[in-house]
Design an enzyme around this catalytic site. Sequence first.
Site, PDB file in Angstrom:
ATOM      1  N   CYS A   2      33.107  45.169  38.848  1.00 26.35           N
ATOM      2  CA  CYS A   2      32.007  45.184  37.909  1.00 26.35           C
ATOM      3  C   CYS A   2      31.695  43.830  37.434  1.00 26.35           C
ATOM      4  O   CYS A   2      32.622  42.885  37.254  1.00 26.35           O
ATOM      5  CB  CYS A   2      32.473  45.970  36.440  1.00 26.35           C
ATOM      6  N   ARG A  27      30.865  42.147  43.014  1.00 24.72           N
ATOM      7  CA  ARG A  27      31.848  42.473  42.117  1.00 24.72           C
ATOM      8  C   ARG A  27      31.924  44.093  42.019  1.00 24.72           C
ATOM      9  O   ARG A  27      32.792  44.609  41.590  1.00 24.72           O
ATOM     10  CB  ARG A  27      32.117  41.763  40.803  1.00 24.72           C
ATOM     11  N   TRP A  75      31.461  48.943  39.516  1.00 23.73           N
ATOM     12  CA  TRP A  75      32.683  49.457  40.501  1.00 23.73           C
ATOM     13  C   TRP A  75      33.418  50.503  39.767  1.00 23.73           C
ATOM     14  O   TRP A  75      34.103  50.470  38.835  1.00 23.73           O
ATOM     15  CB  TRP A  75      33.675  48.510  40.854  1.00 23.73           C
ATOM     16  N   ASN A 101      33.791  45.946  31.568  1.00 22.88           N
ATOM     17  CA  ASN A 101      34.482  45.924  33.011  1.00 22.88           C
ATOM     18  C   ASN A 101      36.075  46.100  32.572  1.00 22.88           C
ATOM     19  O   ASN A 101      36.493  45.338  31.667  1.00 22.88           O
ATOM     20  CB  ASN A 101      34.425  44.350  33.493  1.00 22.88           C
ATOM     21  N   GLY A 102      36.769  46.935  33.346  1.00 19.72           N
ATOM     22  CA  GLY A 102      38.172  47.206  32.886  1.00 19.72           C
ATOM     23  C   GLY A 102      38.356  48.868  32.739  1.00 19.72           C
ATOM     24  O   GLY A 102      37.480  49.599  33.025  1.00 19.72           O
ATOM     25  N   GLU A 485      46.612  40.465  59.035  1.00 21.51           N
ATOM     26  CA  GLU A 485      45.189  40.134  58.429  1.00 21.51           C
ATOM     27  C   GLU A 485      44.301  40.576  59.210  1.00 21.51           C
ATOM     28  O   GLU A 485      43.116  41.025  58.775  1.00 21.51           O
ATOM     29  CB  GLU A 485      45.306  38.652  58.242  1.00 21.51           C
ATOM     30  N   LYS A 489      41.030  43.067  57.966  1.00 21.85           N
ATOM     31  CA  LYS A 489      39.918  42.602  58.129  1.00 21.85           C
ATOM     32  C   LYS A 489      39.111  43.839  58.635  1.00 21.85           C
ATOM     33  O   LYS A 489      37.829  44.259  58.594  1.00 21.85           O
ATOM     34  CB  LYS A 489      39.530  41.468  59.016  1.00 21.85           C
ATOM     35  N   GLU A 492      38.819  46.898  56.551  1.00 26.07           N
ATOM     36  CA  GLU A 492      37.548  47.047  55.387  1.00 26.07           C
ATOM     37  C   GLU A 492      36.361  46.990  55.747  1.00 26.07           C
ATOM     38  O   GLU A 492      35.281  47.317  54.878  1.00 26.07           O
ATOM     39  CB  GLU A 492      38.230  45.965  54.507  1.00 26.07           C
ATOM     40  N   HIS A 508      60.037  50.520  68.414  1.00 24.55           N
ATOM     41  CA  HIS A 508      60.876  51.396  67.490  1.00 24.55           C
ATOM     42  C   HIS A 508      60.151  52.623  66.857  1.00 24.55           C
ATOM     43  O   HIS A 508      60.199  53.137  66.033  1.00 24.55           O
ATOM     44  CB  HIS A 508      61.524  50.760  66.332  1.00 24.55           C
ATOM     45  N   LYS A 611      35.061  42.855  44.897  1.00 22.74           N
ATOM     46  CA  LYS A 611      35.743  41.546  45.403  1.00 22.74           C
ATOM     47  C   LYS A 611      36.828  41.005  44.555  1.00 22.74           C
ATOM     48  O   LYS A 611      37.939  40.766  44.604  1.00 22.74           O
ATOM     49  CB  LYS A 611      34.747  40.116  45.108  1.00 22.74           C
TER      50      LYS A 611
HETATM   51  C1  F6R Z   1      40.603  41.325  51.660  1.00 18.87           C
HETATM   52  C2  F6R Z   1      40.664  41.024  50.458  1.00 18.87           C
HETATM   53  C3  F6R Z   1      41.672  41.219  49.394  1.00 18.87           C
HETATM   54  C4  F6R Z   1      42.135  40.411  48.400  1.00 18.87           C
HETATM   55  C5  F6R Z   1      42.960  41.056  47.403  1.00 18.87           C
HETATM   56  C6  F6R Z   1      43.732  39.756  46.367  1.00 18.87           C
HETATM   57  O1  F6R Z   1      39.670  40.710  52.554  1.00 18.87           O
HETATM   58  O2  F6R Z   1      39.733  40.245  50.069  1.00 18.87           O
HETATM   59  O3  F6R Z   1      42.641  42.028  50.092  1.00 18.87           O
HETATM   60  O4  F6R Z   1      42.666  39.495  49.181  1.00 18.87           O
HETATM   61  O5  F6R Z   1      42.291  41.657  46.717  1.00 18.87           O
HETATM   62  O6  F6R Z   1      42.509  39.130  45.841  1.00 18.87           O
HETATM   63  P1  F6R Z   1      42.582  37.734  44.975  1.00 18.87           P
HETATM   64  O7  F6R Z   1      43.169  36.798  45.899  1.00 18.87           O
HETATM   65  O8  F6R Z   1      41.207  37.571  44.298  1.00 18.87           O
HETATM   66  O9  F6R Z   1      43.969  37.919  44.054  1.00 18.87           O
END
Ligand code: F6R
Length: 616
Positions: A2, A27, A75, A101-102, A485, A489, A492, A508, A611
């Site tokens: 949010c 956000r 969000w 937000n929260g 990683e 990527k 998502e 395994h 984000k």
């Molecule tokens: C993936 C991504 C998330 C963040 C995770 C932690 O691309 O961006 O997995 O890495 O939500 O976020 P931060 O680093 O802000 O604590």
Amino acid sequence: MCGIVGYVGGRSALDVVISGLRRLEYRGYDSAGVAVLADGGLASVKKAGKLANLEKALDEHPVPAGPAGIGHTRWATHGAPNDVNAHPHLDSAGRVALVHNGIIENFAQLRAELEERGRHLSSETDTEVVSHLLAEAFSSCADLAEAMRQVCRRLEGAFTLVAVHADEPDLVVGARRNSPLVVGIGDGEAFLASDVAAFIEHTREAVELGQDQVVELRRDGVLVTGFDGVPAEDVRAYHVDWDVSAAEKAGYDYFMLKEIAEQPRAVADTLLGRIGSDGALSLDEVRIPAAQLREVDKIVVVACGTAYHAGMIAKYAIEHWTRIPCETELASEFRYRDPILDGRTLVVAISQSGETMDTLMALRHAREQGAKVLAVCNTNGSTIPRESDAVLYTHAGPEVAVASTKAFLTQLVACYLVALYLGQVRGTQWGDEIATVIRELADIAGAVEDVLGTMEPVRELARGLAGKNTVLFLGRHVGYPVALEGALKLKELAYMHAEGFAAGELKHGPIALIEEDVPVVVVVPPPRGRSVLHDKIASNIQEIRARGARTIVIAERGDEAVRAYADHLIEVPPTPTLLQPMVATVPLQVFACELATARGNEVDQPRNLAKSVTVE
Ligand code: F6R
């Protein structure tokens, strides 16, 4: 999660709020809404979906121009993402408007109380409860800030709240517990937002709000008090050291592409100023005394998602350079297993946003047990560094795309620096050894630039795989977190089934997933490092290829040993083994971004994500 904006001043509040929301849409983008105080009343419009839907609704139903307003991009947590559940939420008389937000954890009990008093609530949200409580409190004290303090004292959970009241046309009030909120100070105007990006085009002078504080915004200044009404003494003002261009796309189609391209600079910036005139590492922000660092007998790295993958790589560097046992743990699991911590434990909390609730809760737990916490963070003034004993800031600049890219590379740089610094303080690394690694790290910016210049075949490959359902990723040693990683990527952004495995684990169980033409990306360690690592993974490639996999091999330029087994070879410049993730990850970012584009997905705003994850 949010995005919140508030404004009071001489401009059109609606324009300021909408342009702020545009910068905060990363956000949350389930719905958006605004409320503006004008002509002695309050006008509000809100709409499900992206900000564009709200803008269209505003074109159809314009609100009057006024000096104060608030806005929200959501969000969803409580209640579906529809028009009714969108913020702002108004009280029954339509005099109070509130954005949040929260999560208000005791909202069900508060809602029951309100309903018993005959109040009708129209949404399924926890937020609407607060707007009614605020209206009730205001009706008895006629002071919006005091009403906010009274209400906040009753709330449990995590919340940033921002409200306006039609009876106080030149006032915006905000409150903060466990969720981000920053104040921007302009000339005859003031701003409130979840992130400075929302007001950076108007002012770079910011004030950080502390935990359990209420702020009153008027044209002529701001007043910060605790929830108890006592004026705050710890108000910290700071100057934001990046400007509006950093928060814009600069000609790229997506923020993600821009942020991938910014990586060489971000990596170089994160190294800047870390070497003292005597050649030794000096991490100014690491204020844990050297004597205490020498006592550390265990390190635990906590983080989530991409930051967790950076933490997994940090473990290899920390143990190799310091010989201190190091564990890396998902922040969301950490405190629930009752970890063994004491004054000799160093917890490293990695977070781009500095607001991730799981990581924040993990660090709080660690400090309660007496451990020292060092934050690795990209966001100045955010909660995680504020609550840590020390911080090492990454200098990636604002990261707007939901999928993390440049933050990851700079987190790696910061983790290598932490490991080297510990090695320096404890004497497990000599000065010349540290200087060698620093030189190698300094070369990485150029190596990343080199990788970025050779990405066209990767993009072409990605486009060719757009119709696939599954992509698997394999790695060993520091290549294993790189594989994770790469898979994250792809999940998502491309919404594909993507999984990363430690190459040795394949036999395994996961090898059963291999069938004809399944794409498998394999991260091959440099052949000049530990040759046993390289040879083992070369065998793994042959094993999967024999079973029909289409092999996509990321290997060091000139590594002829794996060429014969690669259906597609992605070459990266030579690096030391421990630093290879910094170059090997980049093609995987480009791959995921291109695949998402080819599948018609929204690159910067993938579905269901936000984000900054400020709920547990
Ligand atoms: C993936 C991504 C998330 C963040 C995770 C932690 O691309 O961006 O997995 O890495 O939500 O976020 P931060 O680093 O802000 O604590």
